[in-house]
Design an enzyme around this catalytic site. Structure first.
Site, PDB file in Angstrom:
ATOM      1  N   LYS A  78       7.259  10.581  11.604  1.00 15.05           N
ATOM      2  CA  LYS A  78       7.548   9.243  12.603  1.00 15.05           C
ATOM      3  C   LYS A  78       8.318   8.726  12.404  1.00 15.05           C
ATOM      4  O   LYS A  78      10.000   8.648  11.679  1.00 15.05           O
ATOM      5  CB  LYS A  78       6.029   8.379  11.508  1.00 15.05           C
ATOM      6  CG  LYS A  78       5.929   6.629  12.143  1.00 15.05           C
ATOM      7  CD  LYS A  78       5.275   6.156  11.277  1.00 15.05           C
ATOM      8  CE  LYS A  78       5.971   4.181  11.596  1.00 15.05           C
ATOM      9  NZ  LYS A  78       5.056   3.643  11.254  1.00 15.05           N
ATOM     10  N   VAL A 185     -12.723  -0.803 -16.710  1.00 13.69           N
ATOM     11  CA  VAL A 185     -12.506  -1.656 -17.131  1.00 13.69           C
ATOM     12  C   VAL A 185     -13.571  -3.025 -17.220  1.00 13.69           C
ATOM     13  O   VAL A 185     -13.259  -3.403 -16.086  1.00 13.69           O
ATOM     14  CB  VAL A 185     -11.001  -2.393 -16.916  1.00 13.69           C
ATOM     15  CG1 VAL A 185     -10.917  -3.449 -17.628  1.00 13.69           C
ATOM     16  CG2 VAL A 185      -9.611  -1.206 -16.938  1.00 13.69           C
TER      17      VAL A 185
HETATM   18  C1  LIG Z   1      -7.383  -1.231   7.226  1.00 11.82           C
HETATM   19  C2  LIG Z   1      -5.648  -1.006   6.569  1.00 11.82           C
HETATM   20  C3  LIG Z   1      -5.280  -0.685   7.123  1.00 11.82           C
HETATM   21  C4  LIG Z   1      -4.411   0.472   5.729  1.00 11.82           C
HETATM   22  N1  LIG Z   1      -2.971   0.526   6.550  1.00 11.82           N
HETATM   23  C5  LIG Z   1      -1.410   1.236   6.026  1.00 11.82           C
HETATM   24  C6  LIG Z   1      -0.653   1.347   6.441  1.00 11.82           C
HETATM   25  O1  LIG Z   1      -0.886   2.404   7.309  1.00 11.82           O
HETATM   26  N2  LIG Z   1       0.338   1.770   5.804  1.00 11.82           N
HETATM   27  C7  LIG Z   1       0.595   1.411   4.899  1.00 11.82           C
HETATM   28  O2  LIG Z   1       1.307   1.238   4.567  1.00 11.82           O
HETATM   29  N3  LIG Z   1      -0.318   0.589   4.059  1.00 11.82           N
HETATM   30  C8  LIG Z   1      -1.605   0.735   4.865  1.00 11.82           C
HETATM   31  N4  LIG Z   1      -3.037  -0.217   4.283  1.00 11.82           N
HETATM   32  C9  LIG Z   1      -2.595  -0.434   2.850  1.00 11.82           C
HETATM   33  C10 LIG Z   1      -2.357   0.353   1.768  1.00 11.82           C
HETATM   34  O3  LIG Z   1      -3.631   1.016   1.948  1.00 11.82           O
HETATM   35  C11 LIG Z   1      -2.342  -0.100   0.597  1.00 11.82           C
HETATM   36  O4  LIG Z   1      -1.684  -0.936   0.184  1.00 11.82           O
HETATM   37  C12 LIG Z   1      -2.280   0.952  -0.770  1.00 11.82           C
HETATM   38  O5  LIG Z   1      -3.790   1.913  -0.222  1.00 11.82           O
HETATM   39  C13 LIG Z   1      -2.485   0.668  -2.302  1.00 11.82           C
HETATM   40  O6  LIG Z   1      -3.781   0.177  -2.556  1.00 11.82           O
HETATM   41  P1  LIG Z   1      -3.748  -0.147  -4.003  1.00 11.82           P
HETATM   42  O7  LIG Z   1      -3.024   1.418  -5.086  1.00 11.82           O
HETATM   43  O8  LIG Z   1      -3.079  -1.232  -3.596  1.00 11.82           O
HETATM   44  O9  LIG Z   1      -5.191  -0.269  -3.709  1.00 11.82           O
HETATM   45  P2  LIG Z   1      -6.931   1.242  -4.125  1.00 11.82           P
HETATM   46  O10 LIG Z   1      -6.389   1.398  -3.258  1.00 11.82           O
HETATM   47  O11 LIG Z   1      -7.519   0.036  -3.823  1.00 11.82           O
HETATM   48  O12 LIG Z   1      -7.012   0.509  -5.784  1.00 11.82           O
HETATM   49  C14 LIG Z   1      -7.658   0.387  -6.462  1.00 11.82           C
HETATM   50  C15 LIG Z   1      -7.874   1.412  -8.031  1.00 11.82           C
HETATM   51  O13 LIG Z   1      -8.410   0.103  -8.682  1.00 11.82           O
HETATM   52  C16 LIG Z   1      -9.095   0.911  -9.451  1.00 11.82           C
HETATM   53  N5  LIG Z   1      -9.174   0.334 -10.289  1.00 11.82           N
HETATM   54  C17 LIG Z   1     -10.405  -1.630  -9.625  1.00 11.82           C
HETATM   55  N6  LIG Z   1     -10.679  -2.252 -10.604  1.00 11.82           N
HETATM   56  C18 LIG Z   1     -10.884  -0.983 -11.483  1.00 11.82           C
HETATM   57  C19 LIG Z   1     -11.765  -1.975 -12.956  1.00 11.82           C
HETATM   58  N7  LIG Z   1     -12.302  -2.580 -13.054  1.00 11.82           N
HETATM   59  N8  LIG Z   1     -11.673  -0.721 -13.920  1.00 11.82           N
HETATM   60  C20 LIG Z   1     -10.182   0.485 -13.808  1.00 11.82           C
HETATM   61  N9  LIG Z   1     -10.138   0.892 -12.414  1.00 11.82           N
HETATM   62  C21 LIG Z   1     -10.325   0.095 -11.340  1.00 11.82           C
HETATM   63  C22 LIG Z   1      -9.447   1.615  -8.883  1.00 11.82           C
HETATM   64  O14 LIG Z   1     -10.708   2.833  -8.913  1.00 11.82           O
HETATM   65  C23 LIG Z   1      -8.601   1.942  -7.999  1.00 11.82           C
HETATM   66  O15 LIG Z   1      -7.938   3.567  -8.739  1.00 11.82           O
HETATM   67  C24 LIG Z   1      -4.409  -0.749   4.778  1.00 11.82           C
HETATM   68  C25 LIG Z   1      -5.289  -1.692   4.280  1.00 11.82           C
HETATM   69  C26 LIG Z   1      -6.157  -2.155   4.870  1.00 11.82           C
HETATM   70  C27 LIG Z   1      -6.899  -2.904   4.496  1.00 11.82           C
END
Ligand SMILES: Cc1cc2nc3c(=O)[nH]c(=O)nc-3n(C[C@H](O)[C@H](O)[C@H](O)COP(=O)(O)OP(=O)(O)OC[C@H]3O[C@@H](n4cnc5c(N)ncnc54)[C@H](O)[C@@H]3O)c2cc1C
Length: 508
Positions: A78, A185
Site C-alpha cells: 500500500k 470469561v
Molecule cells: C468497520 C471497521 C473497519 C475497520 N477497518 C480498519 C482498517 O482498515 N485498518 C485498521 O487499522 N483498523 C481497522 N479497524 C479496527 C480493527 O478492526 C481493530 O482495531 C482490530 O481488529 C483490533 O480489534 P481488537 O483485537 O481490539 O478486538 P476484536 O477483534 O473484537 O477482538 C476481541 C477479542 O476479545 C475476545 N473476548 C471478548 N470478550 C471476551 C470474554 N468475555 N471472554 C473471552 N474472550 C473475550 C474475543 O473473543 C476476541 O478474541 C476497523 C474497525 C471497524 C469497526
C-alpha cells in the site's frame, strides 16, 4: 508484585495477538508468564485490513520475514489512500506515504511549490511524488538505497486479511512461550483493598491469575469498562459516523497498491484490494441513512461478485477516559475507536504496545508511568481525530444533510489553529506524538482544495527561474523512476509472495 509481573491478555483479535507477540519478543525470559484468553464462541470483529507504514517496523522488531508474512496473510502493498469525491464530487487525490519532492536548502518543498503555483509555473503537486504516480499506475517496488533519490524517498504499508494476521501471530507467540486459554470469561475478581483485577474466571470454572491485565476484549471493554467503569469520552459531535457494513467481493482488474475511500451522502465507502479478494465497507451515520439504504449503496458499488453476507458493526467514536486504569491497560477497540478513514486503528494498537513496553511496570505500577501512558495515548488519539475531521470539513460539498452538518460544525481549537496556520502562510506545525507528519496534512488540505494565500517569504531570496529549474529536475526524475518500476502483481510474483496473474506494464 514480583520482579516480572504475570501478564494476562484478555482477547485474541489483532490487538491481543500483537500484544502477546511483542511482549514475548521484548521480554523473552518472561514468555511463560504471559497468558492470553480468547473465546472462539465470541469471535473477533473480523475487519481491519488496511494499515500505515509503521506496521513494517512492528513486524521487523519481531523478526518477521516480509515475503512469508505477505504470503500467509494474502497481503498487498500500500503506497497511500485515494480519496474520491471528498472536496467536491468528481475530485480525486492520493494521500501518499512519503514526502513531496525535496526541501530547497532548509525550506520545505511545498513552500517552493506554492510560490511557483501562485506564479502559474508549477505542475500538479502529485507530479513530484513517486508513491502517487506509482500508485496511479498500479506499480510497486521496495524503496532501497539512497533516501535522497526520488524513487526511494517513500514509505509503504500493507493491506492484509486481519484474521490471518492474528492467526500468524498466534503461532509466533505460542512458539515463544505464550500460553493460550480458550474460553469465555464470566467473572472478574478484584482485590478488596487495591481494587486491582486479580483473577479472571472462565465458564468451565477455571481461573487465571495475574499482576498486569491487558484488555484486548474489543468494543466490550470487559475489564476497563464493564469491570472498572473507567468512562468513555464521546467524540460523536465531531465524528458522527456510528455504523459500518462490510462485504468482501471478487477482485477485478489490476492489483492496486492503495486503499480507496469514496465519500458518499451519509458517510464513505472503503475498497481494500487483497491478493485473493477485495474488502469493501460503508461507514455511515445512522442519523442520515437507514441500514438498508447503506447496504444497498454498498452493494450498488461493488466491483465484483459478493463473497459473503454483510457484516454489520456498531460503534461510538471516542476514547476511554483512561487507557491505563489501576492494573488494566486497554489496547485495541477496548481503548477507543476512530473510524478507519486513514487506517489508524492498528497503528494505535502498535502505539499502545510500544508505549507499554517503554513504561513497562517491571518493578511495580508507578502512578507517574500510568499518567505518562495516558497522556501519550490521549495525544495520539486526539491528533488522529483532528486529522480525520479535516477530511469532512475541508469540503465544498453541501449536497446532503451530512455534508451540511459539517459545514456548520464548531471545530476543536487544536484543528482550528492548524487550519489558520496553513491558510495564512502554508505553515504546518510539527507536533509530538502525532502519527501524521506535515506531508500527510499537506496531501489532504491541497487535495480538498484548501489553498494558502501566501508562502514562506524566505523563498523570495531565490529567482523564479532557479526554483522552476530545481522543481523540473525533481519532476523529470520522478516520472523516470516510476516508468522503471514493475506493476505490483509483477513485483509480488518475483518477491516470493503469491499473487494473482501478473499483467505487464511497459517499462520504457
Ligand atoms: C468497520 C471497521 C473497519 C475497520 N477497518 C480498519 C482498517 O482498515 N485498518 C485498521 O487499522 N483498523 C481497522 N479497524 C479496527 C480493527 O478492526 C481493530 O482495531 C482490530 O481488529 C483490533 O480489534 P481488537 O483485537 O481490539 O478486538 P476484536 O477483534 O473484537 O477482538 C476481541 C477479542 O476479545 C475476545 N473476548 C471478548 N470478550 C471476551 C470474554 N468475555 N471472554 C473471552 N474472550 C473475550 C474475543 O473473543 C476476541 O478474541 C476497523 C474497525 C471497524 C469497526
Amino acid at each position: 508484585m514480583p520482579q516480572f509481573p504475570r501478564i494476562c491478555i484478555l482477547g485474541g483479535g489483532s490487538a491481543g495477538w500483537m500484544t502477546a507477540a511483542a511482549l514475548a519478543t521484548k521480554f523473552p525470559n518472561a514468555g511463560g508468564e504471559i497468558t492470553l484468553i480468547e473465546s472462539e464462541q465470541i469471535g473477533t470483529v473480523g475487519v481491519g485490513e488496511a494499515t500505515l507504514p509503521h506496521i513494517r517496523f512492528f513486524n521487523q522488531a519481531l523478526g518477521i520475514d516480509e515475503p512469508t508474512f505477505m504470503k500467509t496473510t494474502k497481503a498487498t502493498f500500500k503506497l497511500g489512500i485515494e480519496f474520491c469525491d471528498w472536496g467536491k464530487r468528481g475530485d480525486r487525490y492520493i494521500h501518499p506515504f512519503g514526502d513531496y519532492g525535496f526541501p530547497v536548502d532548509e525550506l520545505d518543498f511545498h513552500q517552493a511549490w506554492l510560490k511557483l503555483h501562485q506564479a502559474g509555473k508549477a505542475h500538479r503537486i502529485d507530479d513530484y511524488s513517486f508513491p502517487i504516480l506509482a500508485a496511479q499506475e498500479d506499480r510497486f517496488k521496495i524503496p532501497e538505497g539512497d533516501v535522497n533519490e526520488v524513487g526511494s524517498n517513500f514509505g509503504y504499508a500493507y493491506q492484509f486479511d486481519s484474521s490471518l494476521y492474528a492467526k500468524f501471530l498466534r503461532s509466533f507467540s505460542e512458539a515463544r512461550g505464550v500460553k493460550r486459554v480458550e474460553g469465555r470469561v464470566v467473572d472478574i475478581g478484584l482485590g478488596a483493598t487495591t481494587g486491582h483485577v486479580e483473577t479472571l474466571s472462565l465458564e468451565d470454572g477455571s481461573k487465571v491469575e495475574a499482576d498486569l491485565f491487558v484488555d484486548c476484549s474489543g468494543f466490550r471493554g470487559v475489564l476497563i469498562e464493564q469491570t472498572l467503569e473507567t468512562g468513555y469520552e464521546d467524540w460523536s459531535e465531531w465524528l458522527p459516523c456510528n455504523r459500518a457494513v462490510a462485504i468482501p467481493c471478487e477482485s477485478k482488474g489490476e492489483l492496486s497498491p492503495y486503499t480507496r475511500a469514496t465519500a458518499r451522502t451519509a458517510g464513505w465507502q472503503w475498497r481494500i484490494p487483497l491478493q485473493h479478494r477485495t474488502g469493501n465497507g460503508h461507514v455511515y451515520c445512522s442519523e442520515f441513512i437507514s441500514d438498508d439504504e447503506a447496504i444497498a449503496q454498498l452493494l450498488d458499488n461493488l466491483e465484483g461478485a459478493q463473497l459473503a453476507d454483510p457484516n454489520q458493526l456498531y460503534f461510538k467514536t471516542g476514547r476511554r477516559k483512561k487507557f491505563w486504569n489501576r492494573n488494566v491497560v486497554s489496547i485495541g477497540l477496548s481503548a477507543g475507536f476512530l473510524e478507519p478513514l486513514e487506517s489508524t486503528s492498528i497503528h494505535l494498537i502498535q502505539e499502545g504496545i510500544t508505549t507499554l513496553i517503554e513504561l513497562f511496570p517491571s518493578a511495580g505500577i508507578e502512578a507517574l508511568d500510568v499518567d505518562e501512558y495516558n497522556r501519550r495515548m490521549g495525544l495520539n488519539f486526539e491528533r488522529v481525530r483532528d486529522f480525520l475531521l479535516l477530511h469532512y470539513i475541508a469540503t465544498q460539498r453541501d449536497d446532503s444533510e451530512m455534508w451540511r452538518h459539517f459545514r456548520a460544525l464548531k471545530l476543536p481549537d487544536s484543528l482550528d489553529e492548524r487550519l489558520q496556520a496553513w491558510l495564512s502562510r502554508g505553515h504546518i506545525p510539527a507536533y509530538e506524538f502525532g502519527v501524521f507528519l506535515p506531508p500527510s496534512w499537506l496531501a489532504v488540505m491541497l487535495g480538498q482544495n484548501l489553498m494558502p494565500t501566501d508562502y514562506d517569504p524566505r523563498l523570495d531570496r531565490y529567482e523564479m527561474d532557479e526554483l522552476h529549474q530545481r522543481l523540473e529536475t525533481i519532476r523529470t526524475q520522478t516520472a523516470d523512476a516510476v516508468r522503471a518500476t514493475p506493476t505490483q502483481a509483477e513485483f509480488l510474483a518475483q518477491y516470493g509472495a503469491a499473487s494473482r496473474s501478473p499483467r505487464a506494464k511497459a517499462a520504457s
